[in-house]
Design an enzyme around this catalytic site. Sequence first.
Site, PDB file in Angstrom:
ATOM      1  N   THR A  35       0.823  -1.219   0.000  1.00  0.00           N
ATOM      2  CA  THR A  35       0.000   0.000   0.000  1.00  0.00           C
ATOM      3  C   THR A  35       0.854   1.264   0.000  1.00  0.00           C
ATOM      4  OG1 THR A  35      -1.810  -1.126   1.103  1.00  0.00           O
ATOM      5  CG2 THR A  35      -1.750   1.248   1.362  1.00  0.00           C
ATOM      6  N   SER A  78       1.583  -7.427  -1.131  1.00  0.00           N
ATOM      7  CA  SER A  78       2.327  -8.458  -0.384  1.00  0.00           C
ATOM      8  C   SER A  78       1.608  -9.806  -0.275  1.00  0.00           C
ATOM      9  CB  SER A  78       2.768  -7.944   0.978  1.00  0.00           C
ATOM     10  OG  SER A  78       1.710  -7.898   1.889  1.00  0.00           O
ATOM     11  N   THR A 109       1.729  -4.581   4.110  1.00  0.00           N
ATOM     12  CA  THR A 109       1.554  -4.946   5.524  1.00  0.00           C
ATOM     13  C   THR A 109       1.040  -6.379   5.706  1.00  0.00           C
ATOM     14  OG1 THR A 109      -0.684  -4.018   5.507  1.00  0.00           O
ATOM     15  CG2 THR A 109       1.090  -2.585   6.303  1.00  0.00           C
ATOM     16  N   ASP A 110       0.360  -6.914   4.658  1.00  0.00           N
ATOM     17  CA  ASP A 110      -0.328  -8.204   4.853  1.00  0.00           C
ATOM     18  C   ASP A 110       0.615  -9.349   5.204  1.00  0.00           C
ATOM     19  OD1 ASP A 110      -2.703  -6.941   4.353  1.00  0.00           O
ATOM     20  OD2 ASP A 110      -2.924  -7.667   2.297  1.00  0.00           O
TER      21      ASP A 110
END
Length: 347
Positions: A35, A78, A109-110
């Site tokens: 993101t 990710s 972030t995932d």
Amino acid sequence: MPLPKQEYQIQFPTKPHSVYNYMKKNILIVLTGGTIAMKASGQGGVVPANEFADFLRQFPQLSSVANVEVMDYLNIPSPYMTPQMMFELAKLIDLKIIDFDGVVVTHGTDTLEETAFLCDLVLTTRKPVVFTAAMRSGSELGLDGPRNIIGSVRVACHHDSMDKGVLVVMNDEIHTARDVVKSDTGKVDAFMSPGFGPIGCVDPDQVVYNRSTLFRESVWTDQLDTDIDLIKAVAGLDGRHLKSSVENGAKAIVIEAFGRGNLPKTLVPDLVEAMKKNVVIVISSRTYTGRVLPEYGYDGGGRHLQELGAILAGDMKGEKVRLKLMALFGKYHDADIVKRFFKQSSL
Ligand code: ASP
């Protein structure tokens, strides 16, 4: 005869912290996507954008903190990351960091906690390696990416960040790769280290460490073995997933069991069958904090599973146990050695 004063007297600055400001450090920023590198598209939805590398190269606040080089390595969401891609990233960092004082990696972030942890296990460098990300894209109000990047570069430049393993800087907090998890789908403070908390913070431009990590481990390997699966326990879990993993060649299966490491007794025959075929069974917990222990002796309880030959993974979360097994099998190729290593290294 004493030396004349000017020949032996070193002039230290009056403020000790400013010693480290005399020389700007050289930091490599490796971009992998997420993101932090995305924007809202005309068609709707947030998607990868192209301009993030250029934005960073011209970001004036960055150049005042360090000499920064930006490497446009990948630009993917990710969830597309695989363990093999994470491993190749780690190898790249180990090679590149020779010419830098530290490396910052931007990531989605995932799966950030997985990539950061795998790097923590396999990297050989002692220099700072810091992962960061953003919860808000470049099109949103109050975007967090630029602040997280500056914070990460500050941490990567700091003398106390040496020898701490891979760090994760989000929302002004410093976490270790081993403990950190993404704990919220949308908030800016989405990352936490359950049960332990962050080890420090960036406040507002100073790096402050409050505690150190007592436990770190490394598996220095040239390859991964990715035939390792993860199954999460739910009430009424039967052996379908387990049997399918065994049939498909899993060398080890991590089971995120209940509480202290307990499973339904109906699963026990399939677990025994798997272990007879030399598949390593490792038990972690689906709870957020705490360790699995040989406490419950009933059929399927953690003690019973351990007696049957399963390994208890201590306090490590299932997805990280899976990566550790990939590194261990990649290095040793032998179930007995992997089991011994695990027993010795689980807290
Ligand atoms: N889906 C995004 C990713 O992990 C989420 C993020 O980066 O915050 O790539």
